[in-house]
Design a protein around this motif. Sequence first.
Motif, PDB file in Angstrom:
ATOM      1  N   ASP A   1      29.038  25.828  40.009  1.00 26.29           N
ATOM      2  CA  ASP A   1      30.077  25.318  40.898  1.00 26.29           C
ATOM      3  C   ASP A   1      29.974  26.073  42.224  1.00 26.29           C
ATOM      4  OD1 ASP A   1      32.332  24.520  42.264  1.00 26.29           O
ATOM      5  OD2 ASP A   1      33.676  24.702  40.551  1.00 26.29           O
ATOM      6  N   PRO A   2      29.413  25.436  43.260  1.00 26.84           N
ATOM      7  CA  PRO A   2      29.235  26.132  44.539  1.00 26.84           C
ATOM      8  C   PRO A   2      30.532  26.662  45.138  1.00 26.84           C
ATOM      9  CG  PRO A   2      27.960  24.101  44.495  1.00 26.84           C
ATOM     10  CD  PRO A   2      28.829  24.079  43.277  1.00 26.84           C
ATOM     11  N   ALA A   3      31.678  26.070  44.784  1.00 21.72           N
ATOM     12  CA  ALA A   3      32.957  26.532  45.322  1.00 21.72           C
ATOM     13  C   ALA A   3      33.331  27.912  44.804  1.00 21.72           C
ATOM     14  CB  ALA A   3      34.069  25.536  44.989  1.00 21.72           C
ATOM     15  N   LEU A   4      32.580  28.444  43.821  1.00 20.24           N
ATOM     16  CA  LEU A   4      32.886  29.757  43.250  1.00 20.24           C
ATOM     17  C   LEU A   4      32.023  30.870  43.835  1.00 20.24           C
ATOM     18  CD1 LEU A   4      33.331  28.683  39.517  1.00 20.24           C
ATOM     19  CD2 LEU A   4      35.111  29.055  41.247  1.00 20.24           C
ATOM     20  N   GLU A   5      31.329  30.584  44.913  1.00 24.25           N
ATOM     21  CA  GLU A   5      30.552  31.614  45.588  1.00 24.25           C
ATOM     22  C   GLU A   5      31.473  32.774  45.994  1.00 24.25           C
ATOM     23  OE1 GLU A   5      27.671  33.820  46.942  1.00 24.25           O
ATOM     24  OE2 GLU A   5      27.174  31.796  46.207  1.00 24.25           O
ATOM     25  N   GLY A   6      31.027  33.998  45.737  1.00 21.31           N
ATOM     26  CA  GLY A   6      31.803  35.176  46.122  1.00 21.31           C
ATOM     27  C   GLY A   6      32.944  35.503  45.182  1.00 21.31           C
ATOM     28  N   TYR A   7      32.890  34.967  43.951  1.00 23.97           N
ATOM     29  CA  TYR A   7      33.980  35.233  43.014  1.00 23.97           C
ATOM     30  C   TYR A   7      34.050  36.719  42.682  1.00 23.97           C
ATOM     31  CZ  TYR A   7      37.595  33.324  40.025  1.00 23.97           C
ATOM     32  OH  TYR A   7      38.823  32.991  39.487  1.00 23.97           O
ATOM     33  N   TRP A   8      35.236  37.177  42.370  1.00 22.95           N
ATOM     34  CA  TRP A   8      35.587  38.584  42.168  1.00 22.95           C
ATOM     35  C   TRP A   8      35.557  39.367  43.486  1.00 22.95           C
ATOM     36  CZ3 TRP A   8      38.062  38.638  37.919  1.00 22.95           C
ATOM     37  CH2 TRP A   8      37.647  37.849  36.832  1.00 22.95           C
ATOM     38  N   GLY A   9      35.547  38.611  44.598  1.00 23.62           N
ATOM     39  CA  GLY A   9      35.753  39.243  45.889  1.00 23.62           C
ATOM     40  C   GLY A   9      34.511  39.652  46.631  1.00 23.62           C
ATOM     41  N   SER A  10      33.316  39.240  46.137  1.00 21.46           N
ATOM     42  CA  SER A  10      32.100  39.635  46.828  1.00 21.46           C
ATOM     43  C   SER A  10      30.936  38.747  46.407  1.00 21.46           C
ATOM     44  CB  SER A  10      31.748  41.096  46.536  1.00 21.46           C
ATOM     45  OG  SER A  10      30.556  41.470  47.193  1.00 21.46           O
ATOM     46  N   SER A  11      30.051  38.449  47.370  1.00 20.48           N
ATOM     47  CA  SER A  11      28.802  37.759  47.051  1.00 20.48           C
ATOM     48  C   SER A  11      27.734  38.729  46.568  1.00 20.48           C
ATOM     49  CB  SER A  11      28.296  36.995  48.281  1.00 20.48           C
ATOM     50  OG  SER A  11      29.179  35.940  48.609  1.00 20.48           O
ATOM     51  N   ASP A  12      28.014  40.026  46.689  1.00 14.74           N
ATOM     52  CA  ASP A  12      27.148  41.056  46.113  1.00 14.74           C
ATOM     53  C   ASP A  12      27.470  41.144  44.626  1.00 14.74           C
ATOM     54  OD1 ASP A  12      26.233  43.526  45.079  1.00 14.74           O
ATOM     55  OD2 ASP A  12      26.243  44.437  47.061  1.00 14.74           O
ATOM     56  N   LEU A  13      26.528  40.740  43.791  1.00 14.45           N
ATOM     57  CA  LEU A  13      26.820  40.652  42.354  1.00 14.45           C
ATOM     58  C   LEU A  13      27.111  42.007  41.734  1.00 14.45           C
ATOM     59  CD1 LEU A  13      24.382  37.885  41.058  1.00 14.45           C
ATOM     60  CD2 LEU A  13      26.844  37.740  41.430  1.00 14.45           C
ATOM     61  N   ASP A  14      26.550  43.062  42.267  1.00 10.60           N
ATOM     62  CA  ASP A  14      26.870  44.393  41.741  1.00 10.60           C
ATOM     63  C   ASP A  14      28.336  44.727  41.997  1.00 10.60           C
ATOM     64  OD1 ASP A  14      24.302  44.804  40.806  1.00 10.60           O
ATOM     65  OD2 ASP A  14      23.643  45.826  42.636  1.00 10.60           O
ATOM     66  N   ALA A  15      28.799  44.451  43.211  1.00 11.64           N
ATOM     67  CA  ALA A  15      30.200  44.715  43.541  1.00 11.64           C
ATOM     68  C   ALA A  15      31.121  43.796  42.736  1.00 11.64           C
ATOM     69  CB  ALA A  15      30.433  44.522  45.039  1.00 11.64           C
ATOM     70  N   ALA A  16      30.736  42.514  42.611  1.00  5.16           N
ATOM     71  CA  ALA A  16      31.542  41.578  41.831  1.00  5.16           C
ATOM     72  C   ALA A  16      31.620  42.003  40.374  1.00  5.16           C
ATOM     73  CB  ALA A  16      30.956  40.171  41.946  1.00  5.16           C
ATOM     74  N   THR A  17      30.497  42.489  39.826  1.00  8.46           N
ATOM     75  CA  THR A  17      30.477  42.955  38.443  1.00  8.46           C
ATOM     76  C   THR A  17      31.438  44.126  38.244  1.00  8.46           C
ATOM     77  OG1 THR A  17      28.201  42.218  38.071  1.00  8.46           O
ATOM     78  CG2 THR A  17      29.027  43.969  36.646  1.00  8.46           C
ATOM     79  N   ASP A  18      31.463  45.040  39.206  1.00 11.56           N
ATOM     80  CA  ASP A  18      32.362  46.187  39.094  1.00 11.56           C
ATOM     81  C   ASP A  18      33.826  45.744  39.058  1.00 11.56           C
ATOM     82  OD1 ASP A  18      30.243  47.938  39.045  1.00 11.56           O
ATOM     83  OD2 ASP A  18      30.366  48.440  41.182  1.00 11.56           O
ATOM     84  N   THR A  19      34.184  44.766  39.880  1.00 13.37           N
ATOM     85  CA  THR A  19      35.563  44.264  39.889  1.00 13.37           C
ATOM     86  C   THR A  19      35.886  43.566  38.573  1.00 13.37           C
ATOM     87  OG1 THR A  19      35.491  43.986  42.291  1.00 13.37           O
ATOM     88  CG2 THR A  19      37.213  42.791  41.105  1.00 13.37           C
ATOM     89  N   PHE A  20      34.973  42.763  38.094  1.00 11.05           N
ATOM     90  CA  PHE A  20      35.139  42.061  36.819  1.00 11.05           C
ATOM     91  C   PHE A  20      35.389  43.057  35.688  1.00 11.05           C
ATOM     92  CE2 PHE A  20      32.732  39.654  33.325  1.00 11.05           C
ATOM     93  CZ  PHE A  20      33.801  38.826  33.015  1.00 11.05           C
ATOM     94  N   LEU A  21      34.580  44.099  35.641  1.00  8.32           N
ATOM     95  CA  LEU A  21      34.731  45.109  34.595  1.00  8.32           C
ATOM     96  C   LEU A  21      36.002  45.928  34.788  1.00  8.32           C
ATOM     97  CD1 LEU A  21      31.011  46.223  34.325  1.00  8.32           C
ATOM     98  CD2 LEU A  21      32.327  45.021  32.570  1.00  8.32           C
ATOM     99  N   GLU A  22      36.452  46.088  36.025  1.00  8.77           N
ATOM    100  CA  GLU A  22      37.703  46.804  36.280  1.00  8.77           C
ATOM    101  C   GLU A  22      38.889  46.038  35.693  1.00  8.77           C
ATOM    102  OE1 GLU A  22      40.280  48.654  40.042  1.00  8.77           O
ATOM    103  OE2 GLU A  22      38.225  47.916  40.364  1.00  8.77           O
ATOM    104  N   VAL A  23      38.876  44.722  35.826  1.00 15.02           N
ATOM    105  CA  VAL A  23      39.933  43.902  35.223  1.00 15.02           C
ATOM    106  C   VAL A  23      39.974  44.129  33.719  1.00 15.02           C
ATOM    107  CG1 VAL A  23      40.612  41.522  34.692  1.00 15.02           C
ATOM    108  CG2 VAL A  23      39.896  42.120  37.011  1.00 15.02           C
ATOM    109  N   ILE A  24      38.808  44.105  33.080  1.00 13.40           N
ATOM    110  CA  ILE A  24      38.736  44.251  31.623  1.00 13.40           C
ATOM    111  C   ILE A  24      39.162  45.650  31.194  1.00 13.40           C
ATOM    112  CG2 ILE A  24      37.174  44.167  29.644  1.00 13.40           C
ATOM    113  CD1 ILE A  24      35.432  42.230  31.444  1.00 13.40           C
TER     114      ILE A  24
END
Length: 389
Positions: free
Chosen positions: A196-219
Amino acid sequence: MTLHLPDAHGALRAYEPRPEPLPALRSAPGSAFTSRTVFSAAHVVADPYADTSPDGPAAVDWDATLAFRRHLWSHGLGVAEAMDTAQRGMGLDWPTAAELIRRSAAEARTTGGRIACGVGTDQLTAATGTTPAEVRAAYEEQLAVVEESGARAVLMASRALAATAEGPDDYLEVYGHLLRQAAEPVILHWLGPMFDPALEGYWGSSDLDAATDTFLEVIAAHPDKVDGIKVSLLDARREIDIRRRLPQGVRCYTGDDFNYPELIAGDEQGFSHALLGIFDPLGPLAAEAVRVLDTGDTDGFRALLDPTVELSRHLFQTPTRYYKTGVVLLAWLSGHQSHFTMVGGLQSARSLPHLARAYELADGLGLFPDPKLAEERMRNLLSLYGVTR
């Protein structure tokens, strides 16, 4: 028996259909899985007689849709309902999705099947001006429907949140709010922009490392409220990295339709469970493979599932979001529905050469319970497109 299938260059080539299905398809469903929790995301069957339009309300054939879910349950698979495979945001509107959730959850109670249902915000548009509070309220409305149905909730990625959030803090606030109020642990779904192209930058960043950190912070902030995560990034290395960083007791459900055999088989440090769209057409074969894995026979598991990856990669090729068209084609060819029609008119989203190759790969695997029926239906489809020999 010869079919003439068009290739990507416009030429026709002769193909001889397989006469018999894969022997594994003939085996009776066995006991419940013991080593992995496995969900198939399930498609919806459109009502072909409804007088509707691609941008009108979805028209669903409820009998055929529920029958397909009983088919999946009969093989021991769980059903992931009202997910992107069911065309959420691509033809299936929220009122119809809510009805689908209620009907499927009621059917699950009757049959004893496992079910998890998608919670999103698709009653909102992703328009400028939507606030995080409105996103929270939309999630809450859908979460209430799923919890009242008795199903496990899957918190799906939100187009509205992606359009509204100003950074990681907005994701932390919205998801933290939802997890605190959830009655039972939920599954968090990270759906990548290839779906879904509308989900670009999910978790607050297009940098997947930064997005992964936010995702794991939620968990990490709410491990008792997270049953598991579904990762749909088509990146096996990233999924393994995330899997190894999860709090104890939080499952990883692979949503990687390119690398699922190796991720489910796992390694010396762990494995993924599964919540996969490709297990819609692979249902009986996938179930047989997991039962082999239950015995500790990883090689046997891989021997059954590895040959299916070429088909899956074909169905999920770019633009990946149109994989549903191939999934429904195979359901029709397999006899699970009487027509090749989709809500939103999405049966037109893939070319005839793409559909022909999907048929060829599935037939080569022996996925069709009645190869003759599949051959007759494919011949009819070819004729509709003007292929007369």
